[in-house]
Design a protein around this motif. Sequence first.
Motif, mmCIF file in Angstrom:
data_model
loop_
_atom_site.group_PDB
_atom_site.id
_atom_site.type_symbol
_atom_site.label_atom_id
_atom_site.label_comp_id
_atom_site.label_asym_id
_atom_site.label_seq_id
_atom_site.Cartn_x
_atom_site.Cartn_y
_atom_site.Cartn_z
ATOM 1 N N MET A 122 1.074 1.034 -11.467
ATOM 2 C CA MET A 122 1.078 0.451 -10.129
ATOM 3 C C MET A 122 1.099 -1.066 -10.199
ATOM 4 O O MET A 122 1.723 -1.724 -9.358
ATOM 5 N N SER A 123 0.450 -1.644 -11.202
ATOM 6 C CA SER A 123 0.461 -3.106 -11.336
ATOM 7 C C SER A 123 1.856 -3.625 -11.650
ATOM 8 O O SER A 123 2.143 -4.806 -11.445
ATOM 9 N N GLU A 124 2.722 -2.723 -12.136
ATOM 10 C CA GLU A 124 4.115 -3.088 -12.411
ATOM 11 C C GLU A 124 5.048 -2.657 -11.287
ATOM 12 O O GLU A 124 6.269 -2.722 -11.426
ATOM 13 N N GLY A 125 4.450 -2.177 -10.165
ATOM 14 C CA GLY A 125 5.255 -1.765 -9.022
ATOM 15 C C GLY A 125 5.819 -0.379 -9.133
ATOM 16 O O GLY A 125 6.775 -0.035 -8.424
ATOM 17 N N ARG A 126 5.264 0.459 -10.037
ATOM 18 C CA ARG A 126 5.735 1.832 -10.203
ATOM 19 C C ARG A 126 4.612 2.796 -9.867
ATOM 20 O O ARG A 126 3.440 2.504 -10.087
ATOM 21 N N LEU A 127 4.963 3.950 -9.341
ATOM 22 C CA LEU A 127 3.980 4.988 -9.050
ATOM 23 C C LEU A 127 4.124 6.102 -10.077
ATOM 24 O O LEU A 127 5.173 6.729 -10.201
ATOM 25 N N ARG A 128 3.063 6.316 -10.857
ATOM 26 C CA ARG A 128 3.037 7.386 -11.841
ATOM 27 C C ARG A 128 1.650 8.022 -11.828
ATOM 28 O O ARG A 128 0.678 7.429 -11.354
ATOM 29 N N PHE A 129 1.578 9.240 -12.353
ATOM 30 C CA PHE A 129 0.314 9.958 -12.411
ATOM 31 C C PHE A 129 0.011 10.353 -13.847
ATOM 32 O O PHE A 129 0.924 10.536 -14.669
ATOM 33 N N VAL A 130 -1.286 10.478 -14.134
ATOM 34 C CA VAL A 130 -1.723 10.864 -15.466
ATOM 35 C C VAL A 130 -2.770 11.969 -15.337
ATOM 36 O O VAL A 130 -3.476 12.068 -14.329
ATOM 37 N N ALA A 131 -2.859 12.811 -16.375
ATOM 38 C CA ALA A 131 -3.902 13.829 -16.449
ATOM 39 C C ALA A 131 -5.095 13.237 -17.189
ATOM 40 O O ALA A 131 -4.927 12.613 -18.238
ATOM 41 N N THR A 132 -6.286 13.433 -16.656
ATOM 42 C CA THR A 132 -7.471 12.795 -17.229
ATOM 43 C C THR A 132 -8.423 13.781 -17.898
ATOM 44 O O THR A 132 -9.488 13.388 -18.375
ATOM 45 N N GLY A 133 -8.073 15.070 -17.917
ATOM 46 C CA GLY A 133 -8.951 16.063 -18.523
ATOM 47 C C GLY A 133 -8.828 16.091 -20.039
ATOM 48 O O GLY A 133 -7.999 15.398 -20.646
ATOM 49 N N ARG B 144 3.057 5.616 6.179
ATOM 50 C CA ARG B 144 1.990 5.541 5.181
ATOM 51 C C ARG B 144 2.196 4.325 4.284
ATOM 52 O O ARG B 144 3.308 4.065 3.817
ATOM 53 N N VAL B 145 1.102 3.602 4.059
ATOM 54 C CA VAL B 145 1.121 2.434 3.191
ATOM 55 C C VAL B 145 0.068 2.629 2.108
ATOM 56 O O VAL B 145 -1.090 2.944 2.411
ATOM 57 N N TYR B 146 0.466 2.464 0.852
ATOM 58 C CA TYR B 146 -0.453 2.553 -0.283
ATOM 59 C C TYR B 146 -0.513 1.172 -0.945
ATOM 60 O O TYR B 146 0.433 0.774 -1.630
ATOM 61 N N PRO B 147 -1.583 0.406 -0.725
ATOM 62 C CA PRO B 147 -1.666 -0.931 -1.328
ATOM 63 C C PRO B 147 -1.475 -0.880 -2.842
ATOM 64 O O PRO B 147 -2.070 -0.045 -3.533
ATOM 65 N N GLY B 148 -0.613 -1.749 -3.335
ATOM 66 C CA GLY B 148 -0.338 -1.806 -4.767
ATOM 67 C C GLY B 148 0.803 -0.930 -5.211
ATOM 68 O O GLY B 148 1.315 -1.097 -6.319
#
Length: 394
Positions: A297-308, A78-82
């Motif tokens: 992701m623009s800094e090369g890190r994968l993180r998630f955020v809650a948007t609700g 699996r490849v995730y661009p960015g």
Amino acid sequence: MNTRHEWTATPITRDILRGALDLERTGRGVLPHRLPAHAREQIPDGQLAMAESQPSGVRLAFRSRATAVELDVVATKRVYPGAPPRPDGVYELLVDGHLAGRASAPDGDTLTIDLASGTAHSRPGPVETLRFTGLPDDEKGIEIWLPHDETTELVALRTDAPVHAPRPSGRPVWLHHGSSISHGSNAATPTGTWPALAAALGGAELINLGFGGSALLDPFTARAVRDSAADLISVKIGINLVNADLMRLRAFGPAVHGFLDTIREGHPTTPLLVVSPILCPIHENTPGPCAPDFSAMSEGRLRFVATGDPAETAAGKLTLTVIRDELARLVGQRAATDPHLHHLDGLGLYGEADHAELPLPDGLHPDPATHRRIAERFAGLAFGDGGPFATENH
């Protein structure tokens, strides 16, 4: 090392496969699945289709005097661009339960997934040969655990001595269903996911139906659990319902009841443990949906955020706090007439003190050390003295 003409080829069949509910024949070999064909026909999205084909907890198991083993595979990369590149999946060979070798397939099919657009495309790749050598020259039990997070077609199995079906282990079969955390996200190896570690600590044979992003109370998943042979069952419910923003509180309760009712059709007295979510700060009091943090992701890190919006819980949006309270209430209600139904608060597996010491690296998923901590906690609470999976209780 033996020459090639001395190798024995063994067909890969369900007789030597553990942890899979189905085995699909492909143009190159066989593909293990963790959901049966009739369930796969009802899958509504590519996420679950991908997750159930990733063989978390699936292993080849046989007996042999072989000192060398070769396994031909086609892995899906699996490849995730960015996003940072994903490490290659790991194959682990165990001899009589002890690690004896690791290998990876550096090439294979490629699946490129664009998180921003939600699109995906695939490219076929080559067959890779994995080799394990230097094994003891005596009759032994051999297991090859497949990568927990990398779809793997099995093309051929070769050994330098004949292969026999494994002996019955005598251990109880534990079937567990959950989210990406149960699937093994961010674990380093297939035997390092928390369910695999907990099964080893508890002396159980694992069937892992943890599906990344897809523990969504789907009826076809409940039917798959219902129809599977299992001595112990656990279901971990919550995080995916929040981060998918899938349903409201009004729908959640009946959906949980329906899921458990379906399991009970096939397992009326099997110990059944309902586990609520572990701590996840971004969703404790903030509803979904969850989204990638593109600035990270623009800094090369994968993180998630809650948007609700937390204020929307008044209108029935789900958070982890809401789900924990509701699960405790529902299980308590059902347990009045179902003495084999049990509840485990996920904060007992990983709570605020654990997060202070071992924070979730991407905001959602535990690291390898945290997988081990969750496993040790679960093994103690579920398989330990007085636990719902303790030997004296089943």
